[in-house]
Write an enzyme that holds these catalytic residues in place. Structure first.
Site, PDB file in Angstrom:
ATOM      1  CE  LYS A  11      32.368  44.257  36.988  1.00  0.00           C
ATOM      2  NZ  LYS A  11      33.845  44.605  37.280  1.00  0.00           N
ATOM      3  CE1 TYR A  51      33.633  43.837  42.555  1.00  0.00           C
ATOM      4  CE2 TYR A  51      31.617  45.287  42.668  1.00  0.00           C
ATOM      5  CZ  TYR A  51      32.576  44.262  42.146  1.00  0.00           C
ATOM      6  OH  TYR A  51      32.223  43.922  40.843  1.00  0.00           O
ATOM      7  CG  PHE A  59      40.164  50.132  43.105  1.00  0.00           C
ATOM      8  CD1 PHE A  59      39.097  49.471  43.155  1.00  0.00           C
ATOM      9  CD2 PHE A  59      41.666  49.595  43.041  1.00  0.00           C
ATOM     10  CE1 PHE A  59      39.272  48.129  43.256  1.00  0.00           C
ATOM     11  CE2 PHE A  59      41.715  48.300  43.374  1.00  0.00           C
ATOM     12  CZ  PHE A  59      40.651  47.519  43.246  1.00  0.00           C
ATOM     13  NE  ARG A  87      38.587  35.366  37.044  1.00  0.00           N
ATOM     14  CZ  ARG A  87      38.671  36.654  37.693  1.00  0.00           C
ATOM     15  NH1 ARG A  87      37.530  37.350  38.252  1.00  0.00           N
ATOM     16  NH2 ARG A  87      39.824  37.195  37.999  1.00  0.00           N
ATOM     17  CB  THR A  93      41.293  42.780  36.076  1.00  0.00           C
ATOM     18  OG1 THR A  93      41.027  41.435  36.992  1.00  0.00           O
ATOM     19  CG2 THR A  93      40.439  44.028  36.966  1.00  0.00           C
ATOM     20  NE  ARG A 104      36.476  41.892  33.160  1.00  0.00           N
ATOM     21  CZ  ARG A 104      36.942  41.445  34.331  1.00  0.00           C
ATOM     22  NH1 ARG A 104      38.000  40.722  34.520  1.00  0.00           N
ATOM     23  NH2 ARG A 104      36.368  41.652  35.368  1.00  0.00           N
ATOM     24  CG  ASN A 114      36.447  45.367  34.522  1.00  0.00           C
ATOM     25  OD1 ASN A 114      35.169  45.620  35.093  1.00  0.00           O
ATOM     26  ND2 ASN A 114      37.344  44.654  35.386  1.00  0.00           N
ATOM     27  CG  HIS A 117      31.721  39.972  38.888  1.00  0.00           C
ATOM     28  ND1 HIS A 117      33.026  40.070  39.869  1.00  0.00           N
ATOM     29  CD2 HIS A 117      31.162  38.870  39.615  1.00  0.00           C
ATOM     30  CE1 HIS A 117      33.189  39.312  40.887  1.00  0.00           C
ATOM     31  NE2 HIS A 117      32.105  38.251  40.707  1.00  0.00           N
ATOM     32  CD  GLU A 128      31.401  36.654  43.730  1.00  0.00           C
ATOM     33  OE1 GLU A 128      32.421  37.068  44.223  1.00  0.00           O
ATOM     34  OE2 GLU A 128      31.449  36.219  42.398  1.00  0.00           O
TER      35      GLU A 128
HETATM   36  P1  GDP Z   1      38.261  40.877  38.673  1.00  0.00           P
HETATM   37  O1  GDP Z   1      38.110  39.735  39.634  1.00  0.00           O
HETATM   38  O2  GDP Z   1      38.904  40.698  37.314  1.00  0.00           O
HETATM   39  O3  GDP Z   1      36.977  41.688  38.471  1.00  0.00           O
HETATM   40  O4  GDP Z   1      39.243  41.986  39.413  1.00  0.00           O
HETATM   41  P2  GDP Z   1      39.408  42.378  40.969  1.00  0.00           P
HETATM   42  O5  GDP Z   1      38.782  41.249  41.765  1.00  0.00           O
HETATM   43  O6  GDP Z   1      40.725  42.756  41.232  1.00  0.00           O
HETATM   44  O7  GDP Z   1      38.737  43.753  41.000  1.00  0.00           O
HETATM   45  C1  GDP Z   1      37.227  43.869  41.257  1.00  0.00           C
HETATM   46  C2  GDP Z   1      37.003  45.116  40.470  1.00  0.00           C
HETATM   47  O8  GDP Z   1      37.384  46.162  40.672  1.00  0.00           O
HETATM   48  C3  GDP Z   1      37.314  45.065  38.849  1.00  0.00           C
HETATM   49  O9  GDP Z   1      36.564  44.171  38.108  1.00  0.00           O
HETATM   50  C4  GDP Z   1      37.200  46.395  38.475  1.00  0.00           C
HETATM   51  O10 GDP Z   1      35.911  46.943  38.292  1.00  0.00           O
HETATM   52  C5  GDP Z   1      37.622  47.191  39.764  1.00  0.00           C
HETATM   53  N1  GDP Z   1      38.961  47.389  39.791  1.00  0.00           N
HETATM   54  C6  GDP Z   1      40.108  46.491  39.830  1.00  0.00           C
HETATM   55  N2  GDP Z   1      41.337  47.147  39.931  1.00  0.00           N
HETATM   56  C7  GDP Z   1      41.113  48.690  39.796  1.00  0.00           C
HETATM   57  C8  GDP Z   1      41.803  49.738  39.502  1.00  0.00           C
HETATM   58  O11 GDP Z   1      43.139  49.691  39.802  1.00  0.00           O
HETATM   59  N3  GDP Z   1      41.244  50.907  39.523  1.00  0.00           N
HETATM   60  C9  GDP Z   1      39.710  50.950  39.562  1.00  0.00           C
HETATM   61  N4  GDP Z   1      39.359  52.256  39.359  1.00  0.00           N
HETATM   62  N5  GDP Z   1      39.082  49.980  39.550  1.00  0.00           N
HETATM   63  C10 GDP Z   1      39.603  48.701  39.636  1.00  0.00           C
END
Ligand code: GDP
Length: 139
Positions: A11, A51, A59, A87, A93, A104, A114, A117, A128
């Site tokens: 990212k 997304y 968010f 993963r 996350t 991470r 973070n 992805h 994707e």
């Molecule tokens: P991942 O599969 O571990 O990437 O997590 P998710 O699919 O739940 O979320 C997608 C992305 O959204 C994450 O990798 C973060 O960059 C962002 N994100 C997730 N949760 C939060 C949050 O609570 N706050 C903010 N600002 N960003 C978030």
């Protein structure tokens, strides 16, 4: 469909901090083969589409802004059990909850910024990967 492939993005924070090389080294050391890779800059439309599943989340705006603020590295990776193993390699996350030694834990600063992805299913890996590389032949 099990493909043994997953999709990743390093990212904007990883690119900004000069962490591309270190992260790719971790990915290679964990046994992933890079099948396709490019430096690219997502547009607002790209990030909103990628997304879309999160569009109702509070968010979402912040996420789109972050993912479009600079270039990313997009890549398709291959390994047995790729989705699950990747993963595990990247960690939770929220880097505060990520296991020691995960990407991470090492390189992310917050739940929003973070570092990387990783696809969460074989189906999403295919979607994707096709989103960024525009050909399902990759899979
Ligand atoms: P991942 O599969 O571990 O990437 O997590 P998710 O699919 O739940 O979320 C997608 C992305 O959204 C994450 O990798 C973060 O960059 C962002 N994100 C997730 N949760 C939060 C949050 O609570 N706050 C903010 N600002 N960003 C978030």
């Amino acid at each position: 469909m099990i493909t043994n492939r997953t999709f990743t993005m390093l990212k904007p924070d990883s690119v900004e901090k000069g962490n591309i090389g270190a992260i790719l080294e971790k990915i290679n050391a964990a046994g992933f083969r890079i099948v396709a890779m490019k430096l690219t800059h997502m547009t607002q439309r790209d990030a909103e589409a990628f997304y879309a599943i999160h569009k109702e989340r509070p968010f979402f705006g912040e996420l789109v802004q972050y993912m479009t603020r600079g270039p990313i590295v997009a890549a398709i990776l291959e390994k047995d059990n790729a989705v699950e193993d990747f993963r595990a390699l990247i960690g939770a996350t929220n880097p505060a909850e990520a296991a020691e030694g995960t990407i991470r834990k090492l390189y992310a600063t917050s739940i929003s910024e973070n570092a990387v992805h990783g696809s969460d299913s074989d189906e999403n890996a295919a979607i994707e990967g096709a989103f960024h590389f525009a050909t399902r032949e990759m899979f």
